[in-house]
Design a protein around this motif. Sequence first.
Motif: not given
Length: 180
Positions: A154-156, A138-140, A90-99
């Motif tokens: 974005y980071t994983r 996560i990449i997809s 497993r991995e985790s991904g964090l995505y910061k998006l423009a609200t």
Amino acid sequence: MEENKKKLYTLLVYSENVAGILNQVTAVFTRRQVNIESLNVSASSIPGVHKYTITAWSDEDQIIKIARQIEKKIDVVKANYFTDDQLFIRESGLYKLATPMVMENPEISRTIRRFDAHMIEVNPTYTIVMKYGVTEDIISLYRALDAFGCVLQYTRSGRIAVTRGMQEQVSAFLEERENG
């Protein structure tokens, strides 16, 4: 080395909790000119023993040599290599998006749900999305969100992995060493 012979390998390295061992382990890869794709270090289920989860593209001959060289380090207890089918990963991904973009385009929220990701913070400026899973998923999700032009950051994480067996492989090794 032929490109088609390279596979992604995961090395699980167990060591005493000693300063400087990470540098010694990564130096083995550097000397063999093998790039580390991901690296995660944490305590293991065995008190006083740390676990390094390292991924690298290589061929089997090279990865065997790397594992043997790492295992020769004085504070390393055990080093094994695996292919993905031998591990639970497993991995985790964090995505910061423009609200504002997320609010304007409902397809972004649908995409997040379709990938089974979760919004963990929403404010007027940005929305934080988290996804747990395998690297490809996560990449997809990143690619899908990036297509909307809403990704600010974005980071994983590095990979975490456990073997599919009943116990850490190093446990049997340590028992043998204590009894032998």
